[in-house]
Design a protein around this motif. Structure first.
Motif, PDB file in Angstrom:
ATOM      1  N   UNK A   1       0.833  -1.208   0.000  1.00  0.00           N
ATOM      2  CA  UNK A   1       0.000   0.000   0.000  1.00  0.00           C
ATOM      3  C   UNK A   1       0.868   1.259   0.000  1.00  0.00           C
ATOM      4  N   UNK A   2       1.925   1.248   0.805  1.00  0.00           N
ATOM      5  CA  UNK A   2       2.825   2.408   0.848  1.00  0.00           C
ATOM      6  C   UNK A   2       3.433   2.696  -0.521  1.00  0.00           C
ATOM      7  N   UNK A   3       3.905   1.647  -1.184  1.00  0.00           N
ATOM      8  CA  UNK A   3       4.571   1.827  -2.477  1.00  0.00           C
ATOM      9  C   UNK A   3       3.585   2.269  -3.555  1.00  0.00           C
ATOM     10  N   UNK A   4       2.378   1.715  -3.550  1.00  0.00           N
ATOM     11  CA  UNK A   4       1.367   2.159  -4.512  1.00  0.00           C
ATOM     12  C   UNK A   4       1.028   3.634  -4.298  1.00  0.00           C
ATOM     13  N   UNK A   5       0.964   4.047  -3.038  1.00  0.00           N
ATOM     14  CA  UNK A   5       0.684   5.456  -2.736  1.00  0.00           C
ATOM     15  C   UNK A   5       1.805   6.351  -3.260  1.00  0.00           C
ATOM     16  N   UNK A   6       3.049   5.953  -3.032  1.00  0.00           N
ATOM     17  CA  UNK A   6       4.180   6.757  -3.482  1.00  0.00           C
ATOM     18  C   UNK A   6       4.238   6.850  -5.003  1.00  0.00           C
ATOM     19  N   UNK A   7       3.963   5.752  -5.695  1.00  0.00           N
ATOM     20  CA  UNK A   7       4.060   5.797  -7.155  1.00  0.00           C
ATOM     21  C   UNK A   7       2.916   6.597  -7.771  1.00  0.00           C
ATOM     22  N   UNK A   8       1.875   6.847  -6.984  1.00  0.00           N
ATOM     23  CA  UNK A   8       0.738   7.614  -7.485  1.00  0.00           C
ATOM     24  C   UNK A   8       0.595   8.985  -6.821  1.00  0.00           C
ATOM     25  N   UNK A   9       1.665   9.487  -6.219  1.00  0.00           N
ATOM     26  CA  UNK A   9       1.643  10.871  -5.759  1.00  0.00           C
ATOM     27  C   UNK A   9       1.313  11.772  -6.945  1.00  0.00           C
ATOM     28  N   UNK A  10       0.527  12.797  -6.708  1.00  0.00           N
ATOM     29  CA  UNK A  10       0.034  13.627  -7.816  1.00  0.00           C
ATOM     30  C   UNK A  10       0.470  15.080  -7.658  1.00  0.00           C
ATOM     31  N   UNK A  11       1.743  15.383  -7.879  1.00  0.00           N
ATOM     32  CA  UNK A  11       2.197  16.772  -7.743  1.00  0.00           C
ATOM     33  C   UNK A  11       1.492  17.731  -8.694  1.00  0.00           C
ATOM     34  N   UNK A  12       1.026  17.230  -9.845  1.00  0.00           N
ATOM     35  CA  UNK A  12       0.324  18.098 -10.791  1.00  0.00           C
ATOM     36  C   UNK A  12      -1.066  18.472 -10.269  1.00  0.00           C
ATOM     37  N   UNK A  13      -1.685  17.567  -9.522  1.00  0.00           N
ATOM     38  CA  UNK A  13      -3.011  17.809  -8.982  1.00  0.00           C
ATOM     39  C   UNK A  13      -4.144  17.581  -9.964  1.00  0.00           C
ATOM     40  N   UNK A  14      -3.871  16.960 -11.119  1.00  0.00           N
ATOM     41  CA  UNK A  14      -4.936  16.807 -12.116  1.00  0.00           C
ATOM     42  C   UNK A  14      -5.710  15.500 -11.990  1.00  0.00           C
ATOM     43  N   UNK A  15      -5.232  14.598 -11.175  1.00  0.00           N
ATOM     44  CA  UNK A  15      -6.020  13.436 -10.806  1.00  0.00           C
ATOM     45  C   UNK A  15      -6.009  12.244 -11.732  1.00  0.00           C
ATOM     46  N   UNK A  16      -5.382  12.339 -12.903  1.00  0.00           N
ATOM     47  CA  UNK A  16      -5.444  11.220 -13.846  1.00  0.00           C
ATOM     48  C   UNK A  16      -4.781   9.966 -13.272  1.00  0.00           C
ATOM     49  N   UNK A  17      -3.664  10.158 -12.564  1.00  0.00           N
ATOM     50  CA  UNK A  17      -2.982   8.985 -12.004  1.00  0.00           C
ATOM     51  C   UNK A  17      -3.894   8.232 -11.039  1.00  0.00           C
TER      52      UNK A  17
ATOM     53  N   UNK B   1      -1.040  -3.107  -6.398  1.00  0.00           N
ATOM     54  CA  UNK B   1      -0.733  -3.599  -7.743  1.00  0.00           C
ATOM     55  C   UNK B   1       0.745  -3.906  -7.965  1.00  0.00           C
ATOM     56  N   UNK B   2       1.637  -3.060  -7.445  1.00  0.00           N
ATOM     57  CA  UNK B   2       3.067  -3.294  -7.639  1.00  0.00           C
ATOM     58  C   UNK B   2       3.510  -4.545  -6.893  1.00  0.00           C
ATOM     59  N   UNK B   3       3.028  -4.732  -5.677  1.00  0.00           N
ATOM     60  CA  UNK B   3       3.389  -5.912  -4.898  1.00  0.00           C
ATOM     61  C   UNK B   3       2.822  -7.175  -5.543  1.00  0.00           C
ATOM     62  N   UNK B   4       1.618  -7.081  -6.056  1.00  0.00           N
ATOM     63  CA  UNK B   4       1.019  -8.242  -6.744  1.00  0.00           C
ATOM     64  C   UNK B   4       1.880  -8.672  -7.925  1.00  0.00           C
ATOM     65  N   UNK B   5       2.311  -7.698  -8.725  1.00  0.00           N
ATOM     66  CA  UNK B   5       3.164  -8.010  -9.868  1.00  0.00           C
ATOM     67  C   UNK B   5       4.496  -8.576  -9.402  1.00  0.00           C
TER      68      UNK B   5
END
Length: 352
Positions: A13-29, A45-49
């Motif tokens: 969960x931590x790693x998925x959160x970090x990879x989806x940080x949204x500095x742009x703020x546009x929400x697509x990620x 998802x990353x851990x599952x893979x």
């Protein structure tokens, strides 16, 4: 749930959160992540893979080949972007470190200088001959896929006959839509510029090889696995009139989405480091800096077109911070042995 399973879940969960940080703020990620998370069965998802990759490679040897595919050429400079090639190279290093396999990078011909020059930065040897790389330690190989469709078909047939990869991993690799057309993020047709790698990905998939893919929009190899979701929630129309939109038609078995594709790759590598109990599988912040800078020296451009070290508009400083946070997250979890808190949480059954 056991203590090990609880730690694994929360590191994921931590790693998925970090990879989806949204500095742009546009929400697509976060939109994409909602779709990929659903596709994964509502687990990180990353851990599952990573767990599947670990399962496939844990008993491997230098004879074991892993095919890593990347390369997305951008206008107007007609050079590949840094996103994709940086992550692909560092994934190759991680797999050599963790499992001793022989990664083979399949890239656009314009990526080749970065592949060759970054090898030494990672402490690896690089060869354009796969069999040589398989015979030597700390080595990987590369092949360049043609832009010309007929030449690409010949190269694809050759590789499908010669290689038996344990898995195929595509990251930020240009993917054609259902009409066979390639597009950039704005829907501009890029077919005449991109290496034709779809046939190789699909060819190994048809042979039963497990396929993994990382994307950050929808026009990358493998993202067809959630095409319907992307079409509904993400702007993906094309400008060329092909009526196919930008979404790639190829479908990956394991799909990871992130704000930046490279961040998704780093999360997979960090997950492998956790599963193997070895933080050195994940590269350091200093190596992130070195590889990114070398890619830029070799002509790879940021999404903005700049040759300054950045990925998708995020400076090298941000890239280093992401890697540092992922390393800290995994390293701390590997060393945390307080049974009291684990047992207390497990007793409450919140995660069951």
């Amino acid at each position: 749930m056991t203590q090990t399973e609880l730690a694994e879940y929360n590191v994921g969960e931590n790693l998925d959160t970090l990879m989806n940080l949204d500095p742009r703020g546009y929400g697509i990620c976060r939109i994409l992540y909602a779709g990929s998370r659903r596709l994964a069965g509502d687990v990180p998802t990353a851990m599952r893979a990573a767990k599947k990759i670990h399962e496939l490679l844990k008993d491997s040897s230098p004879d074991t080949v892993v095919l890593i595919m990347t390369g997305f050429v951008l206008r107007p400079h007609l050079q590949p972007e840094t996103d994709g090639i940086v992550g692909a190279l560092l994934l190759a290093r991680a797999l050599v470190t963790a499992y001793g396999v022989t990664p083979v990078l399949s890239v656009h011909e314009k990526n080749v200088p970065a592949v060759v020059n970054c090898a030494v930065t990672m402490g690896l040897h690089c060869y354009d001959d796969i069999q040589t790389a398989r015979k030597l330690p700390l080595s990987f190989a590369y092949v360049s896929m043609p832009v010309d469709e007929s030449l690409a078909e010949k190269k694809t047939s050759q590789l499908l006959a010669e290689l038996e990869p344990a898995l195929v991993f595509a990251t930020e690799c240009a993917g054609a839509n259902a009409e066979g057309e390639y597009h950039n993020a704005r829907g501009v047709n890029m077919t005449e510029l991109e290496a034709k790698q779809d046939g190789l990905f699909n060819g190994f998939a048809r042979k039963g090889v497990s396929t993994f893919a990382v994307g950050d929009l929808g026009n990358e190899l493998g993202m067809g696995a959630m095409a319907e979701f992307i079409t509904v929630f993400v702007p993906c129309e094309c400008e060329c009139g092909c009526a196919g939109g930008i979404v790639a038609a190829t479908e990956a078995d394991y799909l990871i989405t992130a704000t930046v594709s490279d961040w998704g790759v780093y999360a997979v590598i960090a997950s492998l480091a956790f599963l193997c109990g070895d933080i050195n599988i994940l590269h350091t912040a200093a190596m992130e800096d070195s590889v990114l800078r070398e890619c830029c020296r070799c002509g790879m451009v940021d999404m903005t077109g700049s040759l300054l070290p950045a990925i998708d508009g995020f400076s090298v400083e941000i890239e280093v911070w992401i890697v540092s946070l992922m390393r800290s997250t995994v390293e701390y979890a590997l060393g945390y042995k307080n049974d009291f808190w684990f047992s207390s949480v497990l007793e409450k059954a919140f995660y069951e």
